[in-house]
Scaffold this active site. Sequence first.
Site, PDB file in Angstrom:
ATOM      1  N   TYR A 112      50.536  50.382  32.331  1.00 15.74           N
ATOM      2  CA  TYR A 112      50.352  49.380  31.276  1.00 15.74           C
ATOM      3  C   TYR A 112      49.011  49.534  30.576  1.00 15.74           C
ATOM      4  O   TYR A 112      47.965  49.660  31.205  1.00 15.74           O
ATOM      5  CB  TYR A 112      50.447  47.962  31.855  1.00 15.74           C
ATOM      6  CG  TYR A 112      50.099  46.894  30.825  1.00 15.74           C
ATOM      7  CD1 TYR A 112      50.938  46.673  29.732  1.00 15.74           C
ATOM      8  CD2 TYR A 112      48.929  46.153  30.915  1.00 15.74           C
ATOM      9  CE1 TYR A 112      50.626  45.729  28.772  1.00 15.74           C
ATOM     10  CE2 TYR A 112      48.596  45.198  29.956  1.00 15.74           C
ATOM     11  CZ  TYR A 112      49.457  44.992  28.885  1.00 15.74           C
ATOM     12  OH  TYR A 112      49.137  44.052  27.934  1.00 15.74           O
TER      13      TYR A 112
ATOM     14  N   GLY B  17      51.354  43.443  25.637  1.00 11.81           N
ATOM     15  CA  GLY B  17      51.928  42.109  25.538  1.00 11.81           C
ATOM     16  C   GLY B  17      53.432  42.133  25.633  1.00 11.81           C
ATOM     17  O   GLY B  17      54.018  42.712  26.565  1.00 11.81           O
TER      18      GLY B  17
ATOM     19  N   HIS C 154      45.124  43.295  15.313  1.00 16.03           N
ATOM     20  CA  HIS C 154      44.547  42.133  15.980  1.00 16.03           C
ATOM     21  C   HIS C 154      43.330  41.574  15.234  1.00 16.03           C
ATOM     22  O   HIS C 154      42.921  40.440  15.496  1.00 16.03           O
ATOM     23  CB  HIS C 154      44.142  42.488  17.415  1.00 16.03           C
ATOM     24  CG  HIS C 154      45.309  42.582  18.354  1.00 16.03           C
ATOM     25  ND1 HIS C 154      46.487  43.197  18.025  1.00 16.03           N
ATOM     26  CD2 HIS C 154      45.478  42.113  19.624  1.00 16.03           C
ATOM     27  CE1 HIS C 154      47.326  43.125  19.048  1.00 16.03           C
ATOM     28  NE2 HIS C 154      46.744  42.465  20.026  1.00 16.03           N
TER      29      HIS C 154
ATOM     30  N   ASN D 232      39.854  42.430  25.325  1.00 15.78           N
ATOM     31  CA  ASN D 232      40.491  41.579  26.335  1.00 15.78           C
ATOM     32  C   ASN D 232      39.483  40.811  27.180  1.00 15.78           C
ATOM     33  O   ASN D 232      39.416  40.983  28.393  1.00 15.78           O
ATOM     34  CB  ASN D 232      41.375  42.445  27.246  1.00 15.78           C
ATOM     35  CG  ASN D 232      42.787  41.912  27.306  1.00 15.78           C
ATOM     36  OD1 ASN D 232      42.997  40.713  27.374  1.00 15.78           O
ATOM     37  ND2 ASN D 232      43.748  42.822  27.285  1.00 15.78           N
TER      38      ASN D 232
ATOM     39  N   ARG E 101      17.189   0.544  28.899  1.00 18.28           N
ATOM     40  CA  ARG E 101      17.104   0.497  30.355  1.00 18.28           C
ATOM     41  C   ARG E 101      17.922   1.609  31.015  1.00 18.28           C
ATOM     42  O   ARG E 101      17.546   2.127  32.064  1.00 18.28           O
ATOM     43  CB  ARG E 101      17.591  -0.876  30.822  1.00 18.28           C
ATOM     44  CG  ARG E 101      17.397  -1.126  32.280  1.00 18.28           C
ATOM     45  CD  ARG E 101      17.754  -2.539  32.715  1.00 18.28           C
ATOM     46  NE  ARG E 101      18.440  -3.370  31.774  1.00 18.28           N
ATOM     47  CZ  ARG E 101      19.495  -4.142  32.080  1.00 18.28           C
ATOM     48  NH1 ARG E 101      19.977  -4.138  33.308  1.00 18.28           N
ATOM     49  NH2 ARG E 101      20.048  -4.912  31.175  1.00 18.28           N
TER      50      ARG E 101
END
Length: 530
Positions: free
Chosen positions: A61, A68, A91, A210, A299
Amino acid sequence: MTITTNEALTVTLGSSGVTPEDVVAVARHNAQVTVAQEALDAVAKVRAHIDELAHSETPAYGISTGFGALANRHIPSELRTQLQKSLIRSHAAGMGPAVEREVVRGIMFLRAKTLASGRAGVRPVVLQTMVDVLNAGITPVVREFGSLGCSGDLAPLSHCALVLMGEGQAEGPDGVTYGGRGEAPVAELLAGHGIEPVTLAEKEGLALVNGTEGMLGMLLMAIADIRQLLTTADITAALSVEALLGTDQVFVPELHAALRPHPGQAASADNMLRVLSNSPIVASHRVGDSKVQDAYSLRCAPQVAGAARDTVDYAALVASRELAAAIDNPVVLPDGRVSSNGNFHGAPVAYVLDFLAIAVADLSSIAERRTDRMLDPARSHGLPAFLAADPGVDSGLMIAQYTQAGLVSDNKRLAVPASVDSIPSSAMQEDHVSMGWHAARKLRKAVENLRRVLAIELVTSARAIDMRTQLSDGELTPGPAGAAVIGVLRSVVEGPGTDRFLSPELEAADRLVASGKVRAAAESAVGILA
């Protein structure tokens, strides 16, 4: 580590171990980056393993397959260079205005850090080219929208990677933009700095995009900014206490760490007590003061600011873990396995980005409440309405508080978490995303708003204290810290008087807060503050 010399800052990338200060130095202060030889050697060794897998008949892969939802397709070797180019080009699909230069530099440095770890499987030339682009002061144009904070900050990182290929858009160190319509190509910009565009090989496209670098870089810079503003908030809160004739006795140490051991609360209370030390105004009403208690915004200032401090510390812990990470998919493990994983998911970073936005909104809100009290004659204990020279004729700081209220309202909107949202993408392969980039973008705006809110509180409290001094014929004066801070402010903002164009003065106070000079002035009088 970062090495400070008489010349420019220098950061050395090894196989591990950069600090938040390194990221800020490169992103904001143009530190030069070098790559240690041991890191280059480790990168080359891992790349040799990737080359073996690339030539294997067994699909791997991201090396010999698509990505994807298209991961099932085996890509023949002759198409793999085109695959890498296509990945980056497609991309790099961001839209909207360009993000800030420091954000882009942070993204690139953090991705270079991951490449140097040896877990991404790139060739040394890819890492070196990214470092060369940084050192040349070349800034890829990265657009506001495009990242979902999952599968990494894909679009922002792709816009950066495209420039390494000699494509896309980038700004040179002189501010000239390349790569747009009618502009010279990015390859020409690179050539002008002696940088040769990279032709990406197997795995390298994914390795460049990535990661969580976009959201992490913005988180680290936000933490640095908020830490400074937290101390400034303690200072302006103390000045407001002084201006409103509040007591300093609620800030004594035995009421904080001993009873409620939140470290941030104790630190903020100590800061406020020190800023109020030796104040003639505070001393003037220690005996015979008819007020039983001060309002919560006075306060409880250490409790609110302290909670914000502790939130920042938690966010810094998460950021340190992410900074130590080597995020990629697939990742090359030390034993040679190339494994797909989900480490690119931005949830850990997105959550703390949202958490910080909540703390920033609350801190800005309590500061605005103190400002409002100083402007209201029913609650300011003897000060003129709106701190005007002639109320009715003059409006004083009335509309400055409107501006502050608008900033606080914006921060409340920005505190709505982005990380609870998820819009599936990539044909439902990426069916749950973090929206961490969006969380980071809104946090940057919230921090900017907080800085302006504190600037307005500073202007208001300083004017109120000056009026106290005038109304008492010089008897009620601020303590040493207050006097030092007001003195610095008066170098850029005039004291009380008739109405004048206020916007430039508020902007000048904002720049003063951003510069760190408010803190430095207080510390000159009372020592180092937390």
